[in-house]
Design a protein around this motif. Sequence first.
Motif, PDB file in Angstrom:
ATOM      1  N   SER A   1      37.783  -4.555  28.546  1.00 56.65           N
ATOM      2  CA  SER A   1      36.596  -4.992  29.289  1.00 56.65           C
ATOM      3  C   SER A   1      36.987  -5.752  30.550  1.00 56.65           C
ATOM      4  O   SER A   1      36.166  -5.939  31.457  1.00 56.65           O
ATOM      5  N   ASN A   2      38.254  -6.184  30.622  1.00 53.42           N
ATOM      6  CA  ASN A   2      38.770  -6.880  31.800  1.00 53.42           C
ATOM      7  C   ASN A   2      39.190  -5.828  32.830  1.00 53.42           C
ATOM      8  O   ASN A   2      40.251  -5.220  32.729  1.00 53.42           O
ATOM      9  N   ARG A   3      38.359  -5.623  33.840  1.00 53.52           N
ATOM     10  CA  ARG A   3      38.607  -4.576  34.829  1.00 53.52           C
ATOM     11  C   ARG A   3      39.844  -4.871  35.678  1.00 53.52           C
ATOM     12  O   ARG A   3      40.572  -3.950  36.069  1.00 53.52           O
ATOM     13  N   LEU A   4      40.101  -6.131  35.943  1.00 57.85           N
ATOM     14  CA  LEU A   4      41.291  -6.492  36.706  1.00 57.85           C
ATOM     15  C   LEU A   4      42.542  -6.113  35.932  1.00 57.85           C
ATOM     16  O   LEU A   4      43.511  -5.586  36.495  1.00 57.85           O
ATOM     17  N   LEU A   5      42.537  -6.358  34.620  1.00 57.90           N
ATOM     18  CA  LEU A   5      43.676  -5.990  33.782  1.00 57.90           C
ATOM     19  C   LEU A   5      43.920  -4.488  33.826  1.00 57.90           C
ATOM     20  O   LEU A   5      45.061  -4.034  33.946  1.00 57.90           O
ATOM     21  N   MET A   6      42.848  -3.699  33.751  1.00 55.34           N
ATOM     22  CA  MET A   6      42.986  -2.246  33.775  1.00 55.34           C
ATOM     23  C   MET A   6      43.543  -1.760  35.112  1.00 55.34           C
ATOM     24  O   MET A   6      44.374  -0.848  35.158  1.00 55.34           O
ATOM     25  N   GLN A   7      43.093  -2.384  36.212  1.00 54.57           N
ATOM     26  CA  GLN A   7      43.619  -1.998  37.523  1.00 54.57           C
ATOM     27  C   GLN A   7      45.089  -2.395  37.657  1.00 54.57           C
ATOM     28  O   GLN A   7      45.913  -1.625  38.178  1.00 54.57           O
TER      29      GLN A   7
END
Length: 349
Positions: free
Chosen positions: A222-228
């Motif tokens: 759910s952490n979009r920064l982590l996924m990027q």
Amino acid sequence: MLFNIHTLDWDPELCKYFDIPMEILPKVRSSSEIYGLMVSPHCLCVNCLGDQSAALVGQMCFQEGQAKNTYGTGCFLLRNTGAKPVMSDHGLLTTVAYKLGRDKPACYALEGSVAIAGAVVRWLKDNLGIIQTSTELEKLAASVGTSYGCYFVPAFSGLYAPYWEPSARGIICGLTQFTNKSHLAFAALEAVCFQTREILDAMNQDSGIPLTQLQVDGGMTSNRLLMQLQADILCIPVVKPSMPETTALGAAMAAGAAEGVSVWSLRPEDLSEVTSEKFEPQINPEESEFRYARWKKAVQRAMNWETTEPISNGNGETSIFSSVPLGFYILGSMLMLIGAKYIAGQCPL
């Protein structure tokens, strides 16, 4: 530790070695078949999958070479290796991924585990108090967009794959007078991504075929920064399904496909594709490699931190044991014993 992944049955030599009568062990069944009827409530027991194998099924990684990573308290990356078990030369585990039917072939996987992923968020919250909720971590890290040269190795109780080094301990390095809690938050997220990169590199070396995209699931996605960040550090796309609870989905899929139930088929052509979001790398490979090399340097600093030299407990008393968890000592002793027996020809591996 009694199961032979090649014969798909209990291993007679291991049972003999551990002095366990084979007749007391249950019959080995596949991951998807009718095991029995429960009297109350009236229902069938029709599937049995471990959580990581279930996530692999839920991500529909049925083709050799497909891989998924689950971001929970730790990270668990599995790569489908097909009908042939691939023995790792780079610190990974070889396991049975699933066997979807009594008469179906077993599918094997390479597995790599990271001890600290989501647990680092709790550490920042409970131990340092720099965030109050997990959602604050993303905002804090995004406010700076860089670690400012700070690297965080969260080896709180040693390092798992691909190192298997219980003596490692967590370190934060590269600090300057300008480093603040936002940089530390960013470094913590990067640490999760770097650890995944290490496992993926090991898998690519073992399989000989580089992964072209990574499918992800688990609470941290759910952490979009982590996924990027993960896409940037891996230099390949990261694909996140719209339904993050793929473990539960995989268990349901295996149950519904069991012979005698047949609610649906697990053939790829019959499965409706789950909608997903793809994160493409946004930095050049040279920058990614530079940051990864610095991370590897930090990992080396964390190695061999704990020893068995005498240490003081603060009361003037000393012990020959360090703070390495007792479980590591026990496991290490067991492995050394089995290794010695194997070398002596008394125990198969």
